[in-house]
Design a protein around this motif. Structure first.
Motif, mmCIF file in Angstrom:
data_model
loop_
_atom_site.group_PDB
_atom_site.id
_atom_site.type_symbol
_atom_site.label_atom_id
_atom_site.label_comp_id
_atom_site.label_asym_id
_atom_site.label_seq_id
_atom_site.Cartn_x
_atom_site.Cartn_y
_atom_site.Cartn_z
ATOM 1 N N PHE A 70 5.891 -8.524 -37.597
ATOM 2 C CA PHE A 70 6.977 -8.847 -38.539
ATOM 3 C C PHE A 70 6.428 -9.467 -39.822
ATOM 4 C CE2 PHE A 70 10.158 -7.257 -36.108
ATOM 5 C CZ PHE A 70 10.571 -7.966 -34.999
ATOM 6 N N PRO A 86 -3.261 -7.132 -41.506
ATOM 7 C CA PRO A 86 -2.861 -6.281 -40.356
ATOM 8 C C PRO A 86 -3.327 -6.909 -39.044
ATOM 9 C CG PRO A 86 -4.021 -5.003 -42.029
ATOM 10 C CD PRO A 86 -4.133 -6.439 -42.440
ATOM 11 N N TYR A 88 -4.730 -5.875 -36.336
ATOM 12 C CA TYR A 88 -6.036 -5.624 -35.692
ATOM 13 C C TYR A 88 -7.164 -6.327 -36.447
ATOM 14 C CZ TYR A 88 -5.256 -1.816 -39.047
ATOM 15 O OH TYR A 88 -4.909 -1.084 -40.145
ATOM 16 N N ASN A 111 5.088 -6.952 -27.000
ATOM 17 C CA ASN A 111 5.625 -5.589 -26.923
ATOM 18 C C ASN A 111 4.513 -4.549 -27.061
ATOM 19 O OD1 ASN A 111 7.660 -3.713 -26.721
ATOM 20 N ND2 ASN A 111 7.925 -3.568 -28.940
ATOM 21 N N VAL A 112 3.598 -4.789 -27.995
ATOM 22 C CA VAL A 112 2.559 -3.783 -28.278
ATOM 23 C C VAL A 112 1.222 -4.331 -27.771
ATOM 24 C CG1 VAL A 112 1.387 -2.566 -30.144
ATOM 25 C CG2 VAL A 112 3.814 -3.089 -30.342
ATOM 26 N N ASN A 123 -15.940 -6.898 -39.015
ATOM 27 C CA ASN A 123 -15.377 -5.663 -39.608
ATOM 28 C C ASN A 123 -14.934 -4.736 -38.477
ATOM 29 O OD1 ASN A 123 -16.069 -6.585 -42.132
ATOM 30 N ND2 ASN A 123 -18.190 -5.865 -41.858
ATOM 31 N N VAL A 124 -13.728 -4.220 -38.629
ATOM 32 C CA VAL A 124 -13.151 -3.408 -37.536
ATOM 33 C C VAL A 124 -13.888 -2.072 -37.462
ATOM 34 C CG1 VAL A 124 -11.097 -2.118 -36.869
ATOM 35 C CG2 VAL A 124 -10.889 -4.472 -37.703
ATOM 36 N N LEU A 125 -14.359 -1.706 -36.260
ATOM 37 C CA LEU A 125 -15.031 -0.406 -36.092
ATOM 38 C C LEU A 125 -14.047 0.627 -35.536
ATOM 39 C CD1 LEU A 125 -18.395 -1.669 -34.568
ATOM 40 C CD2 LEU A 125 -17.915 -1.009 -36.952
ATOM 41 N N ASP A 126 -13.313 0.233 -34.518
ATOM 42 C CA ASP A 126 -12.408 1.218 -33.901
ATOM 43 C C ASP A 126 -11.200 0.493 -33.329
ATOM 44 O OD1 ASP A 126 -11.383 3.508 -33.093
ATOM 45 O OD2 ASP A 126 -13.030 4.109 -31.761
ATOM 46 N N VAL A 127 -10.053 1.140 -33.389
ATOM 47 C CA VAL A 127 -8.804 0.522 -32.892
ATOM 48 C C VAL A 127 -8.062 1.561 -32.057
ATOM 49 C CG1 VAL A 127 -6.605 -0.496 -33.562
ATOM 50 C CG2 VAL A 127 -8.602 -0.794 -35.040
ATOM 51 N N ILE A 128 -7.524 1.163 -30.957
ATOM 52 C CA ILE A 128 -6.624 2.056 -30.186
ATOM 53 C C ILE A 128 -5.379 1.254 -29.842
ATOM 54 C CG2 ILE A 128 -7.816 1.505 -27.996
ATOM 55 C CD1 ILE A 128 -6.223 4.894 -28.767
ATOM 56 N N GLU A 129 -4.231 1.886 -30.067
ATOM 57 C CA GLU A 129 -2.962 1.204 -29.752
ATOM 58 C C GLU A 129 -2.328 1.875 -28.539
ATOM 59 O OE1 GLU A 129 -0.195 0.750 -32.869
ATOM 60 O OE2 GLU A 129 -1.636 -0.068 -34.298
ATOM 61 N N ASN A 130 -1.343 1.177 -27.957
ATOM 62 C CA ASN A 130 -0.709 1.731 -26.744
ATOM 63 C C ASN A 130 0.171 2.911 -27.120
ATOM 64 O OD1 ASN A 130 1.164 -0.318 -28.040
ATOM 65 N ND2 ASN A 130 2.523 0.818 -26.678
ATOM 66 N N VAL A 212 -11.851 3.581 -26.474
ATOM 67 C CA VAL A 212 -12.807 2.954 -27.416
ATOM 68 C C VAL A 212 -14.043 2.531 -26.631
ATOM 69 C CG1 VAL A 212 -11.345 2.103 -29.278
ATOM 70 C CG2 VAL A 212 -11.467 0.825 -27.145
ATOM 71 N N LYS A 264 -5.775 -6.427 -47.638
ATOM 72 C CA LYS A 264 -4.840 -6.163 -48.771
ATOM 73 C C LYS A 264 -3.901 -7.340 -48.938
ATOM 74 C CE LYS A 264 -1.815 -2.725 -47.333
ATOM 75 N NZ LYS A 264 -1.042 -3.621 -46.513
#
Lengths: 264, 439, 279, 388
Positions: A70, A86, A88, A111-112, A123-130, A212, A264
């Motif tokens: 939110f 964000p 992640y 929830n997620v 630094n984000v390398l890889d992300v997986i969401e449900n 991942v 950002k």
């Protein structure tokens, strides 16, 4: 960290809004309250509480950074919001802050849920969401505690005392809820049902994690991390040691503060 | 400046005319059936054969009349169909149950036009069952389903080519018996040459997107291939695609594109059009991310050189090769047609996991992709959904890969909130990679 | 839902010679209903936790109010999901037949279609004027838990489950949510909140989606007049309003003397009465 | 009460299904070559003629999410569970796995074994036609069976003669006749055995060496006919639908509030597996096999009469209803199955015309037994016209 300055990190999640105050790389205080769909009020409430816990007056705040699903609802003039992050990225930064050997964070939110792998500087390398049917594990855990007539902590303790292995539907939280009640109506012991519930959550999260490459050291964040039963099952499913800090549901908020709204 | 296609109007009007002819035909034969069937055998019966196809009719109706489409799907469920059946199938049968048909120019015709016969294929086990249900609901329409078998390099397997050719030969006798018309081999061979020509032309048009900037994007491609789906056997359809090829070749020469801002090139695998949803489209457009290649729009009615010594290539086939094809006897024409249809990427990928992976690797390589977007459809039994799971494993390390959780036309099963999050994630991962490489 | 129960003061079970009970162990609540000489004498309703425990609590609730002991009850019929857990029941009956028996007793023999919108699943039942079940449709797995998830949704929007039904009626302009299953609908409802849609409209949209899913089940099995709705959702005006407008058929008005969630327990008691008299 | 011999035999069949691994390993120790299959669209006779024992891969009904990272989640739970057996290496003692192309869900379960469970070198896909009632389909099938025979000859390193195939056909036909006679007991109003027992035996026969199975079946049929008391069947229930190897469901159906018996199961784990014969004594063995397999009760994924789009299985179900006289029909099909619900929507009007009540049970890896009991009790109450 800008020395002497106090920074606030807010995580406006689906179920709960969390706030944390950080000064010189040290956590001053933290607070949590249900989001209850009024994100502004919840944010204001947790921020004041965190300030009260730390005995700090609002004007000493040098900046506030928001994350969580939110986050876009908090950008208002009344609160001097430095920026949004964000989820992640916040999770990665937060996990690294709490444990600099962490390279993967599994966030089981209300929830997620998602798994994020990152490098040594966050630094984000890889992300997986449900995926969709697996949503709402936090809601599911809370509902099942109510159905079994216990608190969420007791649910985990019950699960750890299970003897027989029974299982509930794996497809979604509603089929699982329905079959957990069905097992109760067949006279199955409460402990075994609680274990099936914890296993369902761990199963669903573990299946997502196979996408991942889990880089060593794996950290678990989010409200459900406090359930030892879920963590026990998750560990032997992903065949990886996982560690849970003492503030798992604040990892996002900490990440938001630490990353100074870097994104950002 | 964004280029706008001159042939756009004639494409729309050809597709709408085909649909309108079908809806309001007073004479001739109405034929429905899957998009994936070879259409020329029908044209041996005469020039008054009106076609409507299956899946793209449902896809375009869901695009032009979303509310109607939603009620059609619920109508089919009220009619007793399974809640997890294919959503194209439910939309199609929903139209029958609600007794009204909607087409791409927005007209909704009350009173379902009863087809004279059904000419379809057995792709997934839903496919022939879809038209068995239509035939039963409309009182027993004669129906002929071709078992295409499919699979990687199927067009090179003599056993499959003969099997499918025998079925089409038997199918032609069946058509003569059912319609009482004499089959004209002359009309049939002309239709075969046109059909193969259009399929090869579409392959050429899609291959031009390998250039940078890619002249067309997925939104235009998905709107330009339905005419080839509805009726690709007419001389007019050949002219249409020849003019489009000429125009796109011109665009490539002058570096023009319908979406000039192409900072990121995305390869798309999926039947669902979730990327076209306003929010997703906005996120992608702002980031200059354009879908330049997609297995569904290329592969549902397009032919490419395909498997060349074990490796898949999206290189096009030379259109002139079609003119030289020996179609002197009915059997020869059938076999050439069967080999072309078995060569479609979608037919090959449906039954062979290795074929779908080869196609993906080739597409990412040949179209110089910066990101891979996967959109498995919940309602579709095939749609290579397991291919997507394997693709994630192969490509996650190489390029940013994201998988939507979507459906063909059932908007209730499209995870739009999740798609928004995942589109933002894809853009950020691509930006991070570009910055990472730059560092 | 606190422990609830009431009794009919004018009757005295000590003077009666036929006392029977119906026990409905549902997935959300467990209900006990006592019939004395064929009349509704007392009932109680408790939250279902472990079935044996909930049945014990429900019986205790009746004992507090009426002093009636288990051995005073001559015949017990159990129904509902946990019916096998009611050890002291002489017989079990399916909630389908019990719903029909109860509904016909309350609304009379003109009833032909009963929608039991329960906590876990919805059942559409057709019957004859004599109360014989002709056929029924049980909701599929993707429509599980519509009733029970009203509470979850109420928590998400921080309202009472008893008031969201009325709030849902306050707006008739709202975006459409996915009406395929509760998980999709609730996740999209949260997303509406994220895109700053007023809460009233989100509640109305959710109710419309759930009503639409139930109405698909009802229409799939067909509606013959007269139509009644029982079960927990019968008390949610939002769901009832949209159900009637989507199906274009109105239900018989609810009867105040018996709560719609007790109809199955009443039916079970009526069966107990009939079986006892036949002995 | 002395234990009847028929009970002992049925108990032996049941113990074989309960621990298939133990049985499989025992065959392996005897030096037998074993081939696993998941879908019954394979010519088992050719395997048997090559000296290979076909064993059906059964599922463990243990809920898990591991296969969700190999197969999409909206695939039927039978395909997920079969894939899970491969990933858990429960059947590593198999020398080969074979499947015929049928519905895409089972095709993907086979692919998981081939790609991720170490069976890449030990697997074979028979290109089985989908629309099987056409002349070209029989020709294609014969060619595919021929290619399968070539593969087996290379795999075992010894030729397969026509005599071997003829002998295998006769063994398999004997097995089919014996199973048919077992189920024919259930036609009578006072059957000497229950549907659960017949289903258990049929399921076990799918994992057993047929010669050993035929011996036990002959003994069982003799004993069942003589030594068993004949009790009223009570409510007679016919099951139709997809593959179901969960005995708990059959146990539930026969332990309802009122007495009920399963009198027929139209599923590939029951009648559709053996309700046909391969013509014997033919010169071209592969053509005989093709003709036999085309004559089976069609699986919904392969049921499309050319020219009309009619479903042959519907006629056969009407025939079974006349022969076995059920009071009620139970549809059993997997959640997310694609072909089954398309048949169910066509079968329901047929049952309405015949005045036979029905109920749908949506199967999954785990099943809500209390809810199914409520649905089945309701069906029995409708049949017995219960009124308060």
């Amino acid at each position: 960290m800008n020395n002497g300055k106090i920074v606030a990190g807010i995580d406006a999640g689906h179920l709960n809004t969390k706030a944390v105050l950080i000064k010189d790389g040290r956590i001053l205080s933290y607070a949590k309250a249900p989001t209850a769909c009024d994100v502004l009020a919840a944010t204001q409430n947790v921020l004041n509480e965190a300030l009260k816990n730390a005995g700090v007056s609002p004007d000493r705040l040098s900046g506030m950074y928001i994350t969580g699903v939110f986050r876009n609802m908090v950008e208002t003039r009344t609160l001097n919001v430095g920026g949004t992050v964000p989820e992640y990225i916040a999770d990665a930064k937060g996990a690294l802050f709490l444990d600099n050997k962490a390279r993967t964070v599994i966030d089981i939110g209300g929830n997620v849920h998602m798994a994020i792998s990152f490098d040594e500087s966050g630094n984000v390398l890889d992300v997986i969401e449900n995926d969709k049917c697996a949503e709402g594990l936090g809601i599911f855990y809370r509902n099942m505690a109510k159905v079994l007539g216990v608190t969420e902590e007791e649910l985990s303790e019950l699960a750890l005392r299970a003897t027989k292995r029974v299982s509930v539907a794996i497809q979604c939280r509603l089929s699982a809820e329905s079959e957990a009640i069905d097992l109760m109506c067949q006279g199955v012991e409460i402990e075994d049902i609680a274990d099936a519930i914890a296993r369902f959550i761990a199963d669903r999260v573990a299946a997502m994690c196979t996408y991942v490459a889990l880089r060593k050291k794996v950290v678990v964040a989010g409200g459900l991390a406090k359930s030892q039963a879920v963590i026990k099952h998750l560990q032997n499913m992903i065949k990886e040691e996982v560690s849970v800090g003492d503030l798992p549901e604040y990892v996002g908020a900490i990440g938001a503060a630490v990353s100074y709204g870097g994104a950002k | 400046m964004a280029y706008s296609l001159k042939v756009w109007g004639s494409f729309k009007n050809y597709q709408n005319t085909c649909y309108r002819n079908y809806l309001y035909a007073s004479k001739g034969l109405r034929v429905i059936g899957s998009t994936w069937s070879p259409l020329s055998p029908l044209k041996g019966l005469g020039n008054d054969i009106f076609l409507m196809g299956g899946e793209p009719h449902c896809a375009s109706k869901a695009g032009t009349l979303p509310e109607e489409a939603r009620e059609d799907i619920v109508g089919a469920e009220i009619g007793g169909l399974g809640f997890h059946s294919c959503s194209y199938l439910k939309l199609f049968i929903g139209e029958i149950l609600r007794d009204k048909v909607g087409i791409t120019d927005g007209t909704i015709k009350e009173g379902y036009p009863i087809p004279d016969l059904i000419w379809t294929t057995h792709l997934c086990s839903q496919h022939s069952k879809w038209y068995q249900e239509v035939s039963r609901r409309l009182g027993g329409i004669p129906m002929y389903a071709i078992d295409m078998v499919g699979g990687g390099a199927a067009e090179k397997d003599v056993k499959i080519v003969n099997y499918v050719s025998d079925q089409i030969e038997a199918g032609i006798d069946w058509l003569e018996r059912v319609t009482g018309r004499d089959f004209s081999d002359e009309l049939f061979v002309k239709a075969v040459r046109n059909e193969i020509k259009v399929l090869v032309l579409w392959g050429n048009i899609c291959a031009l997107n390998m250039h940078s900037p890619a002249p067309l994007d997925e939104r235009r491609l998905i709107a330009l291939f339905p005419p080839a789906i509805v009726d690709r056997t007419t001389d007019e359809s050949v002219k249409l695609y020849e003019s489009l090829l000429k125009e796109v070749q011109e665009m490539v020469k002058t570096g023009q594109s319908v979406t000039p801002d192409q900072r990121y090139r995305i390869v798309y695998f999926g039947i669902a059009h979730t990327y076209g949803h306003p929010e997703m489209a906005r996120i992608l457009r702002d980031a200059g991310a354009e879908i330049v290649a997609s297995v569904y729009t290329f592969g549902t009615c397009g032919n490419f050189r395909g498997i060349v010594n074990g490796k898949w290539t999206w290189e096009p086939i030379d259109p002139h090769w079609v003119d030289g094809l020996d179609l002197s006897t009915r059997r020869k024409a059938i076999m050439e047609l069967v080999k072309i249809v078995l060569g479609w990427p979608t037919w090959q990928g449906v039954r062979s996991y290795w074929a779908i992976e080869e196609m993906a690797k080739a597409m990412v390589r040949e179209y110089k992709a910066d990101g891979l977007l996967l959109a498995p459809s919940r309602g579709c039994e095939t749609d290579f959904r397991n291919g997507y799971i394997a693709l994630q494993r192969i490509f996650r390390k190489e390029i940013p890969t994201v998988e939507y959780d979507s459906d063909q036309v059932d908007v209730r099963k499209m995870d739009l909130p999740g798609a928004k999050r995942k589109t933002e994630l894809l853009v950020q991962l691509m930006e991070a990679r570009k910055k990472g490489n730059a560092r | 839902m606190s422990e609830l129960g009431s009794m009919n003061k004018q009757m005295d079970w000590k003077k009666a010679n036929v006392i029977v009970a119906g026990v409905d162990v549902g997935s959300v609540t467990t209900k006990v209903l006592i019939l004395v000489e064929g009349q509704v004498y007392a009932w109680s309703q408790v939250r279902t936790i472990a079935p044996k425990e909930s049945v014990f609590n429900a019986i205790n609730e009746v004992r507090y109010q009426t002093g009636l002991e288990l051995q005073n009850i001559q015949y017990v019929v159990a129904t509902g999901r946990g019916s096998t857990q009611v050890t002291f029941a002489q017989r079990t009956m399916s909630e389908i037949s019990c719903a029909v028996a109860g509904a016909l007793r309350i609304w009379g023999s003109s009833v032909r279609t009963i929608l039991d919108a329960g906590g876990d699943s919805c059942k559409v039942i057709h019957c004859t004027d004599k109360g014989r079940v002709t056929d029924f449709l049980w909701s599929d797995k993707c429509a599980t838990g519509i009733g029970r998830s009203m509470e979850t949704f109420a928590d998400l929007v921080k309202k009472e489950v008893t008031e969201i039904g009325d709030i849902a009626l306050q707006s008739d302009q709202f975006p459409k949510l996915s009406d395929f299953c509760v998980v999709y609908a609730q996740s999209e409802a949260l997303d509406l909140i994220r895109s700053k849609v007023p809460l009233k409209q989100v509640i109305a949209a959710y109710h419309y989606a759930m009503a639409k899913r139930i109405s698909t089940l009802v229409a799939r099995s067909g509606v013959k007049k007269d139509f009644v709705i029982i079960g927990g959702l019968a008390k949610n005006p939002g769901i009832i309003n949209w159900l009637e407008s989507i199906l274009k058929v109105s239900r018989l008005a609810p009867k105040p003397e018996v709560d719609p969630t007790l109809i199955a327990a009443l039916g079970a008691a009526l069966f107990a009465d009939a079986f006892y008299r036949r002995q | 009460m002395v234990k009847k011999e028929s009970d002992a035999i049925i108990e032996k069949f049941r113990s074989i299904i309960e621990n298939v691994t133990e049985y499989g390993k025992s065959l392996h120790e005897k030096g037998r070559v074993l081939a696993g299959y998941m879908c019954t669209h394979i010519p088992e006779e050719i395997l048997y003629a090559a000296g290979i024992v076909p064993i059906r891969i059964l599922t463990s009904h243990e809920s898990q999410a591991m296969t969700r990272s190999y197969i999409h989640e909206t695939y039927c739970s039978f395909s997920h569970d079969c894939a899970y057996q491969g990933l858990r290496r429960n059947y590593d003692y198999l020398d080969l796995i074979v499947t015929g192309s049928s519905c895409i869900h089972m095709g993907e379960a086979f692919n998981v074994w081939v790609r991720f469970a170490g069976f890449h070198e030990k697997s074979y896909l028979i290109q089985y036609p989908h629309i099987i009632h056409t002349k070209p389909a029989t020709g294609f099938m014969v060619e595919s069976f021929g290619q399968f025979k070539e593969f087996l000859q290379k795999f075992t390193g010894r030729p397969i003669s026509d005599e071997d195939i003829e002998e295998a056909i006769s063994i398999y036909n004997t097995n089919r006749r014996l199973l048919k006679r077992l189920w024919e007991f259930l036609r009578s109003d006072k059957p000497p055995l229950t549907g659960l027992e017949a289903a258990t035996v049929t399921l076990a026969s799918q994992v057993m060496d047929k010669q050993e199975c035929n011996g036990m079946l002959e003994q069982l049929i003799k004993k069942v006919g003589t030594e068993r008391a004949r009790e009223r069947s009570g409510v007679r229930l016919l099951l139709t639908g997809g593959s179901c190897d969960d005995l708990r469901i059959f146990e539930l159906i026969e332990n309802l509030a009122d007495r009920s018996t399963i009198i027929f199961i139209d599923s590939c784990t029951a009648a559709r597996y053996f309700w046909f014969e391969v013509p014997e004594g033919r010169s071209n063995k592969l053509e005989a096999l093709a003709e036999g397999y085309v004559g089976r009760i069609p699986c919904p994924a392969k049921d499309n009469v050319p020219g009309t789009g009619e479903k042959k299985r519907f006629r056969l179900i009407k025939q079974f209803i006349e022969d076995f006289r059920p009071h009620g029909v139970i549809f059993i099909y997997q959640r997310f199955c694609s072909p089954q619900p398309m048949d169910v929507v066509g079968l329901k009007p047929l049952l309405l015309r015949l005045g036979i009540p029905f109920v749908d049970l949506e199967l999954d890896t785990t099943i809500p037994i209390a809810q199914f009991r409520a649905q089945l009790d309701a069906l029995v109450e409708i049949i017995k016209k219960v009124v308060p």
